[in-house]
Scaffold this motif. Structure first.
Motif, PDB file in Angstrom:
ATOM      1  N   SER A  45       4.357  -6.380  -2.387  1.00 20.80           N
ATOM      2  CA  SER A  45       3.612  -7.349  -1.839  1.00 20.80           C
ATOM      3  C   SER A  45       2.384  -7.515  -0.691  1.00 20.80           C
ATOM      4  CB  SER A  45       4.967  -8.084  -1.420  1.00 20.80           C
ATOM      5  OG  SER A  45       6.143  -8.461  -1.394  1.00 20.80           O
ATOM      6  N   SER A  46       1.790  -6.183  -1.357  1.00 22.07           N
ATOM      7  CA  SER A  46       0.311  -5.752  -0.420  1.00 22.07           C
ATOM      8  C   SER A  46      -0.627  -6.321  -1.518  1.00 22.07           C
ATOM      9  CB  SER A  46       0.393  -4.670  -0.501  1.00 22.07           C
ATOM     10  OG  SER A  46       0.760  -3.594   0.911  1.00 22.07           O
ATOM     11  N   LYS A  47      -1.667  -7.396  -0.731  1.00 20.25           N
ATOM     12  CA  LYS A  47      -2.511  -7.858  -1.539  1.00 20.25           C
ATOM     13  C   LYS A  47      -3.575  -6.989  -2.127  1.00 20.25           C
ATOM     14  CE  LYS A  47      -1.858 -12.105   1.283  1.00 20.25           C
ATOM     15  NZ  LYS A  47      -0.418 -11.547   1.494  1.00 20.25           N
ATOM     16  N   VAL A  48      -3.927  -6.021  -1.503  1.00 22.69           N
ATOM     17  CA  VAL A  48      -4.541  -5.349  -2.390  1.00 22.69           C
ATOM     18  C   VAL A  48      -4.830  -3.802  -1.492  1.00 22.69           C
ATOM     19  CG1 VAL A  48      -7.378  -4.511  -2.317  1.00 22.69           C
ATOM     20  CG2 VAL A  48      -6.575  -6.930  -1.723  1.00 22.69           C
ATOM     21  N   LYS A  49      -4.119  -3.020  -3.089  1.00 20.93           N
ATOM     22  CA  LYS A  49      -3.953  -1.765  -3.480  1.00 20.93           C
ATOM     23  C   LYS A  49      -4.676  -0.783  -3.515  1.00 20.93           C
ATOM     24  CE  LYS A  49       0.392  -3.991  -4.837  1.00 20.93           C
ATOM     25  NZ  LYS A  49      -0.645  -4.662  -5.054  1.00 20.93           N
ATOM     26  N   VAL A  50      -5.295   0.030  -2.484  1.00 28.60           N
ATOM     27  CA  VAL A  50      -6.252   1.183  -2.792  1.00 28.60           C
ATOM     28  C   VAL A  50      -5.438   2.762  -2.746  1.00 28.60           C
ATOM     29  CG1 VAL A  50      -8.190   2.330  -1.831  1.00 28.60           C
ATOM     30  CG2 VAL A  50      -7.996  -0.115  -2.123  1.00 28.60           C
ATOM     31  N   VAL A  51      -5.948   3.701  -4.214  1.00 31.97           N
ATOM     32  CA  VAL A  51      -4.844   4.568  -4.100  1.00 31.97           C
ATOM     33  C   VAL A  51      -6.339   5.195  -4.523  1.00 31.97           C
ATOM     34  CG1 VAL A  51      -3.852   5.854  -6.022  1.00 31.97           C
ATOM     35  CG2 VAL A  51      -3.531   3.496  -5.271  1.00 31.97           C
ATOM     36  N   ILE A  52      -6.026   6.784  -3.033  1.00 31.03           N
ATOM     37  CA  ILE A  52      -7.128   8.262  -3.088  1.00 31.03           C
ATOM     38  C   ILE A  52      -6.159   9.377  -3.436  1.00 31.03           C
ATOM     39  CG2 ILE A  52      -8.046  10.093  -2.053  1.00 31.03           C
ATOM     40  CD1 ILE A  52      -8.890   7.180   0.119  1.00 31.03           C
ATOM     41  N   ASN A  53      -6.075   9.605  -4.779  1.00 30.14           N
ATOM     42  CA  ASN A  53      -5.318  11.072  -5.483  1.00 30.14           C
ATOM     43  C   ASN A  53      -5.857  12.229  -6.703  1.00 30.14           C
ATOM     44  OD1 ASN A  53      -2.709  12.282  -7.234  1.00 30.14           O
ATOM     45  ND2 ASN A  53      -2.329  10.965  -6.403  1.00 30.14           N
ATOM     46  N   SER A  54      -5.969  12.355  -6.090  1.00 30.47           N
ATOM     47  CA  SER A  54      -6.848  14.266  -7.467  1.00 30.47           C
ATOM     48  C   SER A  54      -5.801  13.849  -8.267  1.00 30.47           C
ATOM     49  CB  SER A  54      -6.390  15.025  -7.024  1.00 30.47           C
ATOM     50  OG  SER A  54      -5.333  15.886  -6.182  1.00 30.47           O
ATOM     51  N   ASP A  55      -4.633  13.115  -8.863  1.00 28.98           N
ATOM     52  CA  ASP A  55      -4.494  13.772 -10.387  1.00 28.98           C
ATOM     53  C   ASP A  55      -4.370  12.301 -10.721  1.00 28.98           C
ATOM     54  OD1 ASP A  55      -2.967  13.250 -12.654  1.00 28.98           O
ATOM     55  OD2 ASP A  55      -0.890  13.502 -11.530  1.00 28.98           O
ATOM     56  N   PRO A  56      -5.191  12.357 -11.624  1.00 26.57           N
ATOM     57  CA  PRO A  56      -6.132  11.086 -13.081  1.00 26.57           C
ATOM     58  C   PRO A  56      -4.883  10.022 -13.981  1.00 26.57           C
ATOM     59  CG  PRO A  56      -7.077  12.546 -13.507  1.00 26.57           C
ATOM     60  CD  PRO A  56      -5.854  12.807 -12.419  1.00 26.57           C
ATOM     61  N   GLU A  57      -3.600  10.712 -13.185  1.00 31.01           N
ATOM     62  CA  GLU A  57      -2.715  10.028 -14.315  1.00 31.01           C
ATOM     63  C   GLU A  57      -1.584   9.844 -13.554  1.00 31.01           C
ATOM     64  OE1 GLU A  57      -2.307  10.135 -17.844  1.00 31.01           O
ATOM     65  OE2 GLU A  57      -4.703  10.231 -16.920  1.00 31.01           O
ATOM     66  N   ALA A  58      -1.766   9.976 -11.683  1.00 29.75           N
ATOM     67  CA  ALA A  58      -0.996   9.431 -10.882  1.00 29.75           C
ATOM     68  C   ALA A  58      -0.140   7.762 -11.070  1.00 29.75           C
ATOM     69  CB  ALA A  58      -1.172   9.389  -9.817  1.00 29.75           C
ATOM     70  N   PRO A  59       0.921   7.687 -11.341  1.00 28.62           N
ATOM     71  CA  PRO A  59       1.304   6.230 -11.629  1.00 28.62           C
ATOM     72  C   PRO A  59       1.091   4.686 -10.740  1.00 28.62           C
ATOM     73  CG  PRO A  59       2.806   7.895 -12.168  1.00 28.62           C
ATOM     74  CD  PRO A  59       2.124   8.332 -11.257  1.00 28.62           C
ATOM     75  N   PHE A  60       0.558   5.701  -9.387  1.00 29.19           N
ATOM     76  CA  PHE A  60       0.054   4.443  -8.179  1.00 29.19           C
ATOM     77  C   PHE A  60      -1.163   4.045  -9.126  1.00 29.19           C
ATOM     78  CE2 PHE A  60       1.027   4.332  -3.852  1.00 29.19           C
ATOM     79  CZ  PHE A  60       0.811   2.931  -4.197  1.00 29.19           C
ATOM     80  N   PHE A  61      -1.828   4.367  -9.599  1.00 34.18           N
ATOM     81  CA  PHE A  61      -3.450   3.797 -10.171  1.00 34.18           C
ATOM     82  C   PHE A  61      -2.998   2.862 -11.775  1.00 34.18           C
ATOM     83  CE2 PHE A  61      -5.302   8.333  -9.509  1.00 34.18           C
ATOM     84  CZ  PHE A  61      -6.061   7.839  -8.652  1.00 34.18           C
ATOM     85  N   LYS A  62      -1.399   2.701 -11.958  1.00 35.30           N
ATOM     86  CA  LYS A  62      -1.671   1.367 -12.939  1.00 35.30           C
ATOM     87  C   LYS A  62      -1.403  -0.010 -12.210  1.00 35.30           C
ATOM     88  CE  LYS A  62       0.558   4.399 -16.725  1.00 35.30           C
ATOM     89  NZ  LYS A  62       1.321   5.002 -16.656  1.00 35.30           N
ATOM     90  N   VAL A  63      -1.133   0.692 -10.783  1.00 31.14           N
ATOM     91  CA  VAL A  63      -0.743  -0.746 -10.104  1.00 31.14           C
ATOM     92  C   VAL A  63      -2.156  -1.412  -9.180  1.00 31.14           C
ATOM     93  CG1 VAL A  63       1.908  -0.651 -10.808  1.00 31.14           C
ATOM     94  CG2 VAL A  63       0.469   0.152  -8.248  1.00 31.14           C
ATOM     95  N   ALA A  64      -2.649  -0.051  -8.637  1.00 32.12           N
ATOM     96  CA  ALA A  64      -4.008   0.066  -8.090  1.00 32.12           C
ATOM     97  C   ALA A  64      -4.808  -1.448  -7.833  1.00 32.12           C
ATOM     98  CB  ALA A  64      -4.615   0.862  -8.107  1.00 32.12           C
ATOM     99  N   ASP A  65      -5.346  -2.006  -7.150  1.00 25.77           N
ATOM    100  CA  ASP A  65      -6.491  -2.454  -7.605  1.00 25.77           C
ATOM    101  C   ASP A  65      -8.226  -1.686  -7.688  1.00 25.77           C
ATOM    102  OD1 ASP A  65      -5.592  -5.504  -7.831  1.00 25.77           O
ATOM    103  OD2 ASP A  65      -4.675  -4.679  -5.275  1.00 25.77           O
ATOM    104  N   TYR A  66      -7.911  -0.488  -7.116  1.00 25.17           N
ATOM    105  CA  TYR A  66      -8.623   0.185  -6.301  1.00 25.17           C
ATOM    106  C   TYR A  66      -8.519   1.767  -6.148  1.00 25.17           C
ATOM    107  CZ  TYR A  66     -11.452  -4.092  -4.938  1.00 25.17           C
ATOM    108  OH  TYR A  66     -11.854  -5.375  -4.946  1.00 25.17           O
ATOM    109  N   GLY A  67      -8.740   2.213  -7.293  1.00 23.27           N
ATOM    110  CA  GLY A  67      -8.201   3.490  -7.051  1.00 23.27           C
ATOM    111  C   GLY A  67      -9.849   4.741  -7.474  1.00 23.27           C
TER     112      GLY A  67
END
Length: 180
Positions: free
Chosen positions: A134-156
């Motif tokens: 339900s968060s409006k804007v999701k930003v992900v910082i992760n060293s793994d470019p295949e991390a599942p979080f990047f699929k739902v992130a607005d910015y990575g």
């Protein structure tokens, strides 16, 4: 609702801002209204002082096992402080005792409906995503470019948190200082 007592609870940030141009009428009220005038009885007031809670936060900075240990959490707290944000964590982090369970965000933790959710070093398990959806804007910082979080992130940002976050903190501090 047809009962004499009506209770309505709405979570903060659960609805976006909706502007509606309508005509307004103004009515004068007695100068001293209080709860008794409305039949309201306050039974309990809970307040947390000195810290933004996850449920009330406009911005949440969350981190996971990518932080490599509780001794590295200072930069997450500093980023949260610069942004006026609450700190949160993934389930594994609270389970191993790096952070309190009250900061655990996810399906089995606390749900978050912030305007900005920043995830640092969190892979993005489905249970975590369910808690922040339900968060409006999701930003992900992760060293793994295949991390599942990047699929739902607005910015990575694909990069090492120990490099990216300190640079982000410095840029935000510089921006705040130049706009003061």
């Amino acid at each position: 609702i047809s009962t004499p007592v009506k209770v309505l609870g709405i979570a903060k940030n659960s609805f976006g801002l909706v502007e509606d141009a309508v005509a307004m009428t103004e009515e004068a009220f007695a100068p001293s209204l209080n709860d008794a005038d409305f039949g309201i009885k306050v039974e309990n007031v809970e307040k947390v002082t000195g810290k933004v809670t996850i449920a009330d936060a406009e911005i949440v900075v969350s981190a996971g096992r990518g932080m490599k240990g509780p001794e590295n959490w200072g930069m997450i707290e500093e980023l949260a402080s610069v942004l006026g944000a609450a700190t949160a964590c993934s389930k594994p982090v609270s389970d191993i005792g790096w952070r309190p369970h009250s900061e655990h965000v996810g399906q089995t933790g606390k749900p978050v409906a912030s305007n900005l959710y920043i995830a640092v070093g969190i892979s993005g398990a489905i249970q975590h995503i369910a808690g922040i959806n339900s968060s409006k804007v999701k930003v992900v910082i992760n060293s793994d470019p295949e991390a599942p979080f990047f699929k739902v992130a607005d910015y990575g940002v694909v990069g090492d948190a120990f490099t990216v976050v300190p640079q982000l903190i410095e840029k935000l501090k510089a921006f705040k200082a130049s706009n003061s």
